[in-house]
Design a protein around this motif. Structure first.
Motif, PDB file in Angstrom:
ATOM      1  N   GLU A 129       0.875  -1.175   0.000  1.00 55.89           N
ATOM      2  CA  GLU A 129       0.000   0.000   0.000  1.00 55.89           C
ATOM      3  C   GLU A 129       0.913   1.227   0.000  1.00 55.89           C
ATOM      4  N   VAL A 130       1.140   1.749  -1.190  1.00 54.14           N
ATOM      5  CA  VAL A 130       2.137   2.790  -1.382  1.00 54.14           C
ATOM      6  C   VAL A 130       1.861   4.020  -0.529  1.00 54.14           C
ATOM      7  N   ASN A 131       0.610   4.473  -0.482  1.00 55.56           N
ATOM      8  CA  ASN A 131       0.317   5.724   0.214  1.00 55.56           C
ATOM      9  C   ASN A 131       0.182   5.561   1.724  1.00 55.56           C
ATOM     10  N   ALA A 132       0.440   4.343   2.235  1.00 52.74           N
ATOM     11  CA  ALA A 132       0.429   4.152   3.685  1.00 52.74           C
ATOM     12  C   ALA A 132       1.755   4.582   4.301  1.00 52.74           C
ATOM     13  N   SER A 133       2.788   4.772   3.463  1.00 46.80           N
ATOM     14  CA  SER A 133       4.094   5.206   3.949  1.00 46.80           C
ATOM     15  C   SER A 133       4.249   6.706   3.748  1.00 46.80           C
ATOM     16  N   ARG A 134       4.275   7.446   4.827  1.00 50.10           N
ATOM     17  CA  ARG A 134       4.457   8.892   4.748  1.00 50.10           C
ATOM     18  C   ARG A 134       5.870   9.268   4.295  1.00 50.10           C
ATOM     19  N   ARG A 135       6.794   8.304   4.399  1.00 45.70           N
ATOM     20  CA  ARG A 135       8.183   8.576   4.038  1.00 45.70           C
ATOM     21  C   ARG A 135       8.462   8.320   2.564  1.00 45.70           C
ATOM     22  N   GLY A 136       7.434   7.857   1.834  1.00 42.90           N
ATOM     23  CA  GLY A 136       7.614   7.589   0.420  1.00 42.90           C
ATOM     24  C   GLY A 136       8.163   6.188   0.187  1.00 42.90           C
ATOM     25  N   VAL A 137       8.181   5.767  -1.060  1.00 39.89           N
ATOM     26  CA  VAL A 137       8.714   4.452  -1.426  1.00 39.89           C
ATOM     27  C   VAL A 137       9.648   4.614  -2.618  1.00 39.89           C
ATOM     28  N   ILE A 138      10.382   3.561  -2.917  1.00 40.59           N
ATOM     29  CA  ILE A 138      11.269   3.549  -4.081  1.00 40.59           C
ATOM     30  C   ILE A 138      10.834   2.396  -4.980  1.00 40.59           C
ATOM     31  N   THR A 139      10.605   2.694  -6.240  1.00 43.01           N
ATOM     32  CA  THR A 139      10.183   1.665  -7.191  1.00 43.01           C
ATOM     33  C   THR A 139      11.265   1.324  -8.205  1.00 43.01           C
ATOM     34  N   ASP A 140      12.214   2.220  -8.406  1.00 44.96           N
ATOM     35  CA  ASP A 140      13.278   2.027  -9.392  1.00 44.96           C
ATOM     36  C   ASP A 140      14.564   1.604  -8.692  1.00 44.96           C
ATOM     37  N   PRO A 141      15.075   0.390  -8.962  1.00 40.53           N
ATOM     38  CA  PRO A 141      16.313  -0.052  -8.312  1.00 40.53           C
ATOM     39  C   PRO A 141      17.472   0.915  -8.541  1.00 40.53           C
ATOM     40  N   GLY A 142      17.450   1.626  -9.682  1.00 40.87           N
ATOM     41  CA  GLY A 142      18.518   2.568  -9.978  1.00 40.87           C
ATOM     42  C   GLY A 142      18.631   3.691  -8.970  1.00 40.87           C
ATOM     43  N   GLN A 143      17.541   3.948  -8.231  1.00 39.41           N
ATOM     44  CA  GLN A 143      17.566   5.003  -7.214  1.00 39.41           C
ATOM     45  C   GLN A 143      18.153   4.519  -5.883  1.00 39.41           C
ATOM     46  N   ALA A 144      18.359   3.207  -5.760  1.00 39.92           N
ATOM     47  CA  ALA A 144      18.852   2.656  -4.494  1.00 39.92           C
ATOM     48  C   ALA A 144      20.208   1.981  -4.624  1.00 39.92           C
ATOM     49  N   VAL A 145      20.469   1.337  -5.750  1.00 41.29           N
ATOM     50  CA  VAL A 145      21.729   0.610  -5.925  1.00 41.29           C
ATOM     51  C   VAL A 145      22.906   1.573  -5.807  1.00 41.29           C
ATOM     52  N   GLY A 146      23.891   1.184  -4.995  1.00 46.01           N
ATOM     53  CA  GLY A 146      25.066   2.014  -4.776  1.00 46.01           C
ATOM     54  C   GLY A 146      24.946   2.915  -3.564  1.00 46.01           C
ATOM     55  N   MET A 147      23.741   3.080  -3.034  1.00 43.66           N
ATOM     56  CA  MET A 147      23.547   3.911  -1.850  1.00 43.66           C
ATOM     57  C   MET A 147      23.868   3.102  -0.595  1.00 43.66           C
ATOM     58  N   GLU A 148      24.106   3.797   0.519  1.00 45.69           N
ATOM     59  CA  GLU A 148      24.398   3.139   1.784  1.00 45.69           C
ATOM     60  C   GLU A 148      23.194   3.218   2.712  1.00 45.69           C
ATOM     61  N   VAL A 149      23.028   2.186   3.532  1.00 42.05           N
ATOM     62  CA  VAL A 149      21.935   2.127   4.500  1.00 42.05           C
ATOM     63  C   VAL A 149      22.313   2.937   5.736  1.00 42.05           C
ATOM     64  N   ARG A 150      21.455   3.870   6.104  1.00 39.76           N
ATOM     65  CA  ARG A 150      21.764   4.755   7.232  1.00 39.76           C
ATOM     66  C   ARG A 150      21.491   4.098   8.580  1.00 39.76           C
ATOM     67  N   ARG A 151      20.592   3.111   8.597  1.00 43.30           N
ATOM     68  CA  ARG A 151      20.297   2.377   9.836  1.00 43.30           C
ATOM     69  C   ARG A 151      19.859   0.965   9.464  1.00 43.30           C
TER      70      ARG A 151
END
Length: 233
Positions: free
Chosen positions: A134-156
């Motif tokens: 349920e995409v709109n249940a997350s107030r923090r937004g979601v990511i659908t494109d792997p290109g927006q996440a690959v290579g990034m670091e996890v903050r927690r």
């Protein structure tokens, strides 16, 4: 006596005035449903499943008649709440506006963690799985494109199956403290390069203090790539 009665009827008719047409609660509800249905149809073409139900409207509500079709729009971002408000408006000689609440669910694919992730871990495609949520249940937004996440670091740290949201990711440092970097001084199409040493860590787009190894001067530069910084001339 007959004249008196006629006068009385005339006075009562004037006092009551002409009956004015009204916009009813049912008309407002139908306009809200039509708007939400159009939204659902539009999102279905993008692969999302939308269900909705307009909130209750007092049946005693009666507003000025609207000659033109009622205008309906979201008053906020429907992608960040399951209870958006709709602004229903009538424009014309007797304009009015009112808000109608609605229940809205937008389901579609989003990226979740394939396994538990630890703080500082760098995202690869193997660590991502696409699930229907349920995409709109997350107030923090979601990511659908792997290109927006690959290579990034996890903050927690996150658990397996947890949504990958923008706020838990950060760009890795492109320059680390003590690294030797290339300093480019640029002015239009003209540029001069020299070698330097980073005095702090920073990611692309951030500023960092760099020591010019030739002049020993400390300068502030913009990080433009791994091991690359730039200063304006």
């Amino acid at each position: 006596m007959r004249i008196t009665n006629l006068a009385l009827i005339l006075v009562m008719s004037i006092a009551s005035g002409p009956l004015l047409a009204e916009t009813t609660a049912e008309q407002i509800r139908k306009a809200a449903v039509a708007f939400l249905q159009d939204f659902a149809t539009e999102q279905a073409s993008q692969g999302y499943e939308v269900t909705f139900e307009p909130g209750a409207i007092d049946s005693r509500l009666a507003l000025a008649e609207c000659v033109a079709p009622l205008e309906v729009q979201f008053s906020g971002d429907p992608w960040k709440t399951t209870s958006p408000s709709l602004l229903v408006a009538c424009e014309g000689e007797r304009p009015w506006r009112m808000f109608v609440t609605a229940s809205l669910s937008i389901k579609g694919p989003a990226l979740v963690a394939a396994r538990p992730l630890t703080r500082g871990e760098r995202i690869t495609e193997a660590l991502l799985v696409s699930h229907s949520v349920e995409v709109n249940a997350s107030r923090r937004g979601v990511i659908t494109d792997p290109g927006q996440a690959v290579g990034m670091e996890v903050r927690r740290s996150v658990n397996a199956g947890s949504l990958i949201t923008p706020d838990i990711l950060s760009a890795p440092d492109a320059v680390a403290r003590g690294d030797h970097v290339i300093i480019t001084a640029r002015s239009g199409n003209f540029s001069v390069r020299s070698r330097g040493k980073a005095l702090a860590s920073a990611s692309i787009g951030e500023q960092v203090l760099v020591e010019n190894l030739r002049s020993s001067r400390t300068i502030k530069a913009n990080v433009v790539g791994p091991g690359q910084v730039e200063i304006p001339m």
